[in-house]
Design a protein around this motif. Structure first.
Motif, mmCIF file in Angstrom:
data_model
loop_
_atom_site.group_PDB
_atom_site.id
_atom_site.type_symbol
_atom_site.label_atom_id
_atom_site.label_comp_id
_atom_site.label_asym_id
_atom_site.label_seq_id
_atom_site.Cartn_x
_atom_site.Cartn_y
_atom_site.Cartn_z
ATOM 1 N N ALA A 67 2.723 12.162 13.749
ATOM 2 C CA ALA A 67 1.657 11.585 13.107
ATOM 3 C C ALA A 67 0.652 12.479 12.158
ATOM 4 N N LEU A 68 0.391 13.735 12.943
ATOM 5 C CA LEU A 68 -0.327 14.755 12.366
ATOM 6 C C LEU A 68 0.205 15.221 11.170
ATOM 7 N N ARG A 69 1.725 15.496 10.963
ATOM 8 C CA ARG A 69 2.306 16.011 10.033
ATOM 9 C C ARG A 69 2.478 14.902 8.912
ATOM 10 N N LEU A 70 2.581 13.465 9.047
ATOM 11 C CA LEU A 70 2.961 12.446 8.148
ATOM 12 C C LEU A 70 1.398 12.409 7.550
ATOM 13 N N GLY A 71 0.204 12.704 8.225
ATOM 14 C CA GLY A 71 -0.855 12.606 7.699
ATOM 15 C C GLY A 71 -1.372 13.467 6.746
ATOM 16 N N LYS A 72 -0.487 14.477 6.573
ATOM 17 C CA LYS A 72 -0.710 15.563 5.620
ATOM 18 C C LYS A 72 -0.245 15.510 4.380
ATOM 19 N N ASN A 96 0.946 -1.077 0.004
ATOM 20 C CA ASN A 96 0.167 0.123 -0.057
ATOM 21 C C ASN A 96 0.732 1.361 0.010
ATOM 22 N N PRO A 97 1.428 1.718 -1.329
ATOM 23 C CA PRO A 97 2.360 2.840 -1.245
ATOM 24 C C PRO A 97 1.741 4.019 -0.982
ATOM 25 N N GLU A 98 0.429 4.218 -0.959
ATOM 26 C CA GLU A 98 -0.204 5.544 -0.420
ATOM 27 C C GLU A 98 -0.183 5.633 1.013
ATOM 28 N N TYR A 99 0.006 4.759 1.834
ATOM 29 C CA TYR A 99 0.311 4.780 3.280
ATOM 30 C C TYR A 99 1.507 5.114 3.552
ATOM 31 N N VAL A 100 1.751 6.357 4.494
ATOM 32 C CA VAL A 100 2.870 6.637 5.158
ATOM 33 C C VAL A 100 3.290 6.105 6.528
ATOM 34 N N LEU A 101 2.274 5.632 7.259
ATOM 35 C CA LEU A 101 2.521 4.986 8.510
ATOM 36 C C LEU A 101 1.308 4.044 8.864
ATOM 37 N N VAL A 102 1.976 2.854 9.382
ATOM 38 C CA VAL A 102 0.893 1.782 9.929
ATOM 39 C C VAL A 102 1.081 1.479 11.423
ATOM 40 N N GLY A 103 0.183 1.543 12.342
ATOM 41 C CA GLY A 103 0.318 1.260 13.630
ATOM 42 C C GLY A 103 -0.369 -0.057 14.197
ATOM 43 N N GLU A 163 -8.824 2.498 13.248
ATOM 44 C CA GLU A 163 -8.264 1.809 12.227
ATOM 45 C C GLU A 163 -7.996 2.444 10.850
ATOM 46 N N THR A 164 -9.010 2.765 10.206
ATOM 47 C CA THR A 164 -8.888 3.255 8.995
ATOM 48 C C THR A 164 -8.529 4.784 8.801
ATOM 49 N N ASP A 165 -8.134 5.335 7.599
ATOM 50 C CA ASP A 165 -7.367 6.632 7.486
ATOM 51 C C ASP A 165 -8.703 7.666 7.852
ATOM 52 N N GLU A 166 -9.855 7.458 7.142
ATOM 53 C CA GLU A 166 -10.975 8.174 7.543
ATOM 54 C C GLU A 166 -11.297 8.331 9.052
ATOM 55 N N GLU A 167 -11.284 7.257 9.604
ATOM 56 C CA GLU A 167 -11.601 7.228 11.094
ATOM 57 C C GLU A 167 -10.488 8.038 12.052
ATOM 58 N N ILE A 168 -9.162 7.685 11.637
ATOM 59 C CA ILE A 168 -7.892 8.393 12.200
ATOM 60 C C ILE A 168 -8.075 9.956 12.172
ATOM 61 N N LYS A 227 -1.582 8.524 3.817
ATOM 62 C CA LYS A 227 -2.514 7.835 4.592
ATOM 63 C C LYS A 227 -2.123 7.243 5.766
ATOM 64 N N LEU A 228 -2.709 7.249 6.874
ATOM 65 C CA LEU A 228 -2.273 6.492 7.990
ATOM 66 C C LEU A 228 -3.332 5.281 8.458
ATOM 67 N N TYR A 229 -2.900 4.320 8.920
ATOM 68 C CA TYR A 229 -3.623 3.021 9.175
ATOM 69 C C TYR A 229 -3.115 2.307 10.483
ATOM 70 N N ASN A 230 -4.169 1.880 11.213
ATOM 71 C CA ASN A 230 -3.789 1.055 12.487
ATOM 72 C C ASN A 230 -4.480 -0.355 12.365
ATOM 73 N N MET A 231 -3.743 -1.261 12.623
ATOM 74 C CA MET A 231 -4.030 -2.677 12.427
ATOM 75 C C MET A 231 -4.933 -3.188 13.822
ATOM 76 N N LYS A 232 -5.761 -3.923 13.591
ATOM 77 C CA LYS A 232 -6.419 -4.488 14.687
ATOM 78 C C LYS A 232 -5.681 -5.593 15.242
ATOM 79 N N GLU A 233 -4.331 -5.424 15.917
ATOM 80 C CA GLU A 233 -3.619 -6.389 16.456
ATOM 81 C C GLU A 233 -2.993 -5.461 17.606
ATOM 82 N N TYR A 234 -2.660 -6.386 18.799
ATOM 83 C CA TYR A 234 -2.117 -5.565 19.923
ATOM 84 C C TYR A 234 -0.481 -5.776 19.668
ATOM 85 N N PHE A 235 0.262 -4.822 19.337
ATOM 86 C CA PHE A 235 1.660 -4.916 19.103
ATOM 87 C C PHE A 235 2.755 -4.750 20.270
#
Length: 281
Positions: A193-198, A121-128, A148-153, A201-209
Motif C-alpha cells: 500500500a505504501l509503495r502504491l501510494g507513491k 477515478n483513474p488517478e487512484y491506484v487502490l481502493v479499500g 477514507e481520503t488520500d490525504e487522511e490515509i 492516490k489511495l481511497y477507502n470506502m465507508k463500507e464494510y467489505f
C-alpha cells in the motif's frame, strides 16, 4: 476432460492463497460467487495443502469456468508474498482483488462498487474498505473503517496498515510497474500500500467489505512478534515518504514489546489492541 474457458479477459482477478483450511476456504469462495458483479476469475494458490483441498479444488476448477486452481510445491521459509506474486503474475484481469481462505466478503456489492470507483477515478491506484472481526464461532467482536481520503490515509499511513488487505482492489498494471509484493514474510500488505501510494492516490470506502477471523487464531496473533518486527522495518523503509515517522515508530515499538508478554495476557488484550489501532489509525 478439461473445461472450455472463455478467452476474454475478466475485469477482476481475485487471488486467494490457501493452506490446509478447506472448510473455511469453501465459505470464502461462496462469498465470491455471491457478488453482484460477475466478471471475475478466482485464482486459488495452494502451497501444498495436505488435507482435502487439492481434491475439492481440482473438482471445482473442472466444473467452474471462473475458477483457476494452482497447486505450488511448498517452499520452506517462503512468505505469502511469493505465492501472491505467482497468482497475480497469472492473473488476466485489469484489477486485482484479494481474499484469504479464512475470510469472506460480507458486502455483495463489494466488487461492483470498487470497479465503478476505479473506472471513474483513474488517478487512484487502490481502493479499500472496512472490516468486521469475528471470533471462532463467527460472532462479531467489532467492526472498523479505515481512513477514507488520500490525504487522511497518507497522514496516518505509518502508524498502522492503511488498508484492510482483503478488502482492497488495485490496478494490475501499476502493481506490475512497482515490481509486485516485496520479499517479505509479514507486513507485505502494508508495504504494498505504501509503495502504491507513491505512484497514485489511495481511497477507502465507508463500507464494510470483509469479515475475518482475527481473535486468538490467525497468523497475526500466532506470529505477532515476527509481524510487528517486519512492520517496524517497513516504517523505517518509508520514513521519508510519509509523515510522523517518529510517533509511528514509537507506537509500533510499544506493540513489539507487547508481543513478548505471555500468550494468555496477549490473548486477553488482543481485542483491545485490534480495536485501538484500527479505530484510531
Amino acid at each position: 476432460m478439461e473445461k472450455d474457458r472463455d478467452e476474454t479477459p475478466p475485469i477482476v482477478s481475485i487471488v486467494m492463497p490457501t493452506y490446509n483450511r478447506v472448510e473455511l476456504l469453501e465459505k470464502s469462495i461462496q462469498s465470491v460467487f455471491d457478488q453482484t458483479f460477475g466478471n471475475w476469475e478466482l485464482i486459488i494458490v495452494d502451497d501444498g495443502s495436505t488435507d482435502s483441498t487439492q481434491d475439492r479444488m481440482t473438482a471445482l476448477d473442472a466444473k467452474e469456468e471462473r475458477i483457476r486452481y494452482m497447486r505450488i510445491p511448498r517452499i520452506e521459509n517462503k512468505g505469502i508474498a511469493g505465492y501472491l506474486n505467482i497468482g497475480i503474475k497469472n492473473a488476466r484481469g485489469k484489477y486485482i482483488a484479494r481474499i484469504d481462505d479464512d475470510d469472506y466478503w460480507c458486502h455483495k456489492d463489494k466488487l461492483r462498487l470498487q470497479v465503478d470507483f476505479l473506472e471513474k477515478n483513474p488517478e487512484y491506484v487502490l481502493v479499500g474498505g472496512g472490516g468486521i472481526l469475528v471470533d471462532e464461532k463467527g460472532v462479531e467482536k467489532f467492526r472498523y473503517l479505515k481512513n477514507e481520503t488520500d490525504e487522511e490515509i497518507r497522514n496516518y499511513a505509518l502508524f498502522s496498515n492503511p488498508i484492510a488487505h482483503t478488502a482492497v482492489m488495485f490496478r494490475k498494471d501499476v502493481f506490475d510497474k512497482i515490481g509486485g509484493y516485496g520479499d517479505l514474510d509479514h507486513a507485505e500488505d502494508m508495504d504494498l500500500a505504501l509503495r502504491l501510494g507513491k505512484v497514485g492516490k489511495l481511497y477507502n470506502m465507508k463500507e464494510y467489505f470483509i469479515a475475518y477471523l482475527a481473535i486468538g487464531q490467525n497468523k497475526s496473533f500466532l506470529q505477532q512478534r515476527q509481524n510487528t518486527k517486519r512492520v517496524l522495518e517497513v516504517i523505517k523503509k518509508h520514513k521519508n515518504d510519509y509523515p510522523h515517522f517518529t510517533k509511528a515508530y514509537l507506537l509500533n515499538l510499544t506493540q513489539y514489546a507487547y508481543s513478548f508478554l505471555p500468550g494468555v495476557l496477549r490473548k486477553g488484550l488482543q481485542p483491545f489492541m485490534y480495536y485501538f489501532k484500527r479505530n484510531h489509525f
